[in-house]
Design an enzyme around this catalytic site. Structure first.
Site, short mmCIF file in Angstrom:
data_model
loop_
_atom_site.label_atom_id
_atom_site.label_comp_id
_atom_site.label_asym_id
_atom_site.label_seq_id
_atom_site.Cartn_x
_atom_site.Cartn_y
_atom_site.Cartn_z
N PHE A 161 -62.76 -12.56 3.38
CA PHE A 161 -62.68 -12.34 4.82
C PHE A 161 -62.68 -13.70 5.53
O PHE A 161 -62.80 -14.75 4.89
CB PHE A 161 -63.86 -11.48 5.30
CG PHE A 161 -65.19 -12.14 5.21
CD1 PHE A 161 -65.86 -12.27 4.00
CD2 PHE A 161 -65.80 -12.68 6.35
CE1 PHE A 161 -67.09 -12.89 3.92
CE2 PHE A 161 -67.03 -13.31 6.28
CZ PHE A 161 -67.67 -13.43 5.06
N GLY A 162 -62.57 -13.64 6.85
CA GLY A 162 -62.71 -14.84 7.67
C GLY A 162 -61.78 -15.97 7.25
O GLY A 162 -60.56 -15.78 7.11
N ASP A 166 -76.38 -16.37 9.10
CA ASP A 166 -75.37 -16.94 9.98
C ASP A 166 -74.60 -18.01 9.24
O ASP A 166 -75.19 -18.85 8.57
CB ASP A 166 -76.05 -17.55 11.21
CG ASP A 166 -75.60 -16.79 12.42
OD1 ASP A 166 -76.18 -15.74 12.69
OD2 ASP A 166 -74.62 -17.25 13.06
N ASN A 170 -71.32 -7.17 9.24
CA ASN A 170 -70.19 -7.60 8.41
C ASN A 170 -70.35 -7.04 6.99
O ASN A 170 -71.15 -7.53 6.20
CB ASN A 170 -70.16 -9.15 8.41
CG ASN A 170 -68.97 -9.70 7.66
OD1 ASN A 170 -68.48 -9.10 6.72
ND2 ASN A 170 -68.50 -10.86 8.10
N LYS A 190 -70.07 -9.51 4.01
CA LYS A 190 -71.30 -10.27 3.72
C LYS A 190 -72.27 -9.39 2.92
O LYS A 190 -72.88 -9.84 1.96
CB LYS A 190 -71.98 -10.69 5.02
CG LYS A 190 -71.30 -11.81 5.77
CD LYS A 190 -72.17 -12.21 6.95
CE LYS A 190 -71.60 -13.39 7.69
NZ LYS A 190 -72.49 -13.85 8.76
N ASP A 210 -61.68 -17.45 4.38
CA ASP A 210 -61.47 -17.51 2.92
C ASP A 210 -60.03 -17.85 2.52
O ASP A 210 -59.84 -18.62 1.56
CB ASP A 210 -61.86 -16.17 2.26
CG ASP A 210 -63.37 -16.03 2.09
OD1 ASP A 210 -64.09 -17.03 2.25
OD2 ASP A 210 -63.82 -14.90 1.79
N HIS A 252 -71.68 -20.83 -0.21
CA HIS A 252 -72.77 -21.15 0.71
C HIS A 252 -73.77 -20.00 0.81
O HIS A 252 -74.97 -20.17 0.71
CB HIS A 252 -72.17 -21.47 2.09
CG HIS A 252 -71.18 -20.44 2.59
ND1 HIS A 252 -70.16 -19.98 1.80
CD2 HIS A 252 -71.09 -19.75 3.76
CE1 HIS A 252 -69.45 -19.07 2.48
NE2 HIS A 252 -70.01 -18.91 3.67
N ARG A 253 -73.22 -18.78 0.96
CA ARG A 253 -74.09 -17.60 1.14
C ARG A 253 -74.89 -17.32 -0.11
O ARG A 253 -76.08 -17.00 -0.05
CB ARG A 253 -73.21 -16.39 1.51
CG ARG A 253 -73.96 -15.10 1.76
CD ARG A 253 -73.09 -14.08 2.47
NE ARG A 253 -72.57 -14.63 3.70
CZ ARG A 253 -71.29 -15.03 3.87
NH1 ARG A 253 -70.41 -14.89 2.91
NH2 ARG A 253 -70.91 -15.57 5.01
N GLU A 259 -77.29 -12.46 19.76
CA GLU A 259 -76.61 -13.64 19.24
C GLU A 259 -76.50 -14.68 20.36
O GLU A 259 -75.79 -14.46 21.33
CB GLU A 259 -75.22 -13.23 18.73
CG GLU A 259 -74.46 -14.34 18.10
CD GLU A 259 -73.95 -13.99 16.70
OE1 GLU A 259 -73.95 -12.81 16.33
OE2 GLU A 259 -73.58 -14.94 15.98
P1 IMP Z 1 -70.87 -15.37 11.33
O1 IMP Z 1 -71.17 -15.74 12.75
O2 IMP Z 1 -71.93 -15.76 10.38
O3 IMP Z 1 -70.50 -13.92 11.14
O4 IMP Z 1 -69.58 -16.16 10.86
C1 IMP Z 1 -68.86 -17.05 11.67
C2 IMP Z 1 -67.40 -17.03 11.28
O5 IMP Z 1 -67.23 -17.65 10.02
C3 IMP Z 1 -66.77 -15.66 11.22
O6 IMP Z 1 -65.50 -15.72 11.83
C4 IMP Z 1 -66.62 -15.36 9.77
O7 IMP Z 1 -65.47 -14.63 9.53
C5 IMP Z 1 -66.53 -16.76 9.16
N1 IMP Z 1 -67.20 -16.76 7.87
C6 IMP Z 1 -68.52 -16.63 7.63
N2 IMP Z 1 -68.75 -16.63 6.31
C7 IMP Z 1 -67.56 -16.74 5.72
C8 IMP Z 1 -67.16 -16.75 4.36
O8 IMP Z 1 -67.94 -16.62 3.41
N3 IMP Z 1 -65.84 -16.88 4.16
C9 IMP Z 1 -64.92 -16.99 5.17
N4 IMP Z 1 -65.25 -16.97 6.44
C10 IMP Z 1 -66.56 -16.83 6.72
#
Ligand code: IMP
Length: 197
Positions: free
Chosen positions: A152-153, A74, A14, A17, A155, A181-182, A45
């Site tokens: 992304f995701g 994750d 990603n 990230k 957000d 969080h990250r 995974e």
């Molecule tokens: P992952 O398995 O860590 O890649 O993330 C799980 C899901 O949560 C994915 O669909 C990501 O798009 C979403 N996600 C993870 N981190 C974020 C973020 O910081 N903002 C928005 N969506 C996130």
């Protein structure tokens, strides 16, 4: 090691990230000692009921493919009210299938919402051959509709408590990195590296 710097690999598919983490890394004086690499190795995974187990399995599946320290991250998105924490550990699948629109439909007309993101980083620290875990969390609410162009995701629908009028997609990477969080998990990883230089 090259030019006196140690390498540290962020293993992720990603790019968003990676961009977030490298923005923090480049501002830190850690970059005098370390060089951050984006590694596209494909870790295994698993489906588990907590992010920690997923992250630990992932790092174990790739740590011996590199000769340096490396980490995976994750994350999960939890709509505590009114969805009892859904999608949580199923966030990636749910985002791929029903997406933000689907989450908004599930929430419907509910006016009281409560949500959070969690991040778990699993670092394989080569010098001591150990796996270390760092966690971060940010709380907020759900917007009525998708807003913003950044990120992304999930957000576009997440309103962090610190900036309750803006979704994560309406703020810059720099601001998201002050509260996300990250970034909280990565700041803890940085502290660990600084103490173990
Ligand atoms: P992952 O398995 O860590 O890649 O993330 C799980 C899901 O949560 C994915 O669909 C990501 O798009 C979403 N996600 C993870 N981190 C974020 C973020 O910081 N903002 C928005 N969506 C996130």
């Amino acid at each position: 090691m090259k030019g006196g710097k140690k390498y540290i690999h962020f293993i992720t598919g990603n790019i968003h990230k990676f961009n977030e983490v490298s923005e923090i890394f480049n501002k830190s004086n850690l970059n005098q000692k370390y060089k951050l690499f984006h590694s596209n190795l494909e870790p295994i995974e698993i489906q588990a009921d907590n992010l920690r187990d997923v992250a630990v399995f992932k790092i174990k599946s790739v740590k011996n493919k590199l000769n340096e320290s490396c980490f995976v991250e994750d994350a999960g998105f939890f709509v505590d009210e009114p969805l009892n924490g859904f999608p949580g550990v199923y966030s990636a699948y749910v985002h791929k299938t029903i997406g933000n629109e689907g989450i908004l439909k599930l929430i419907g007309e509910e006016s009281k919402t409560c949500a959070h993101f969690e991040s778990v980083i699993a670092l394989y620290f080569k010098p001591i051959n150990e796996i270390k875990i760092f966690k971060g969390e940010v709380s907020g609410k759900i917007a009525k509709k998708m807003r913003g162009n950044h990120g992304f995701g999930f957000d576009p629908i997440f309103l962090p408590d610190t900036f309750p009028d803006k979704t994560f997609s309406e703020i810059s990477i720099e601001i998201k990195n002050k509260i996300s969080h990250r970034s909280q998990a990565f700041n803890k990883l940085e502290d660990f590296l600084k103490q173990n230089l």
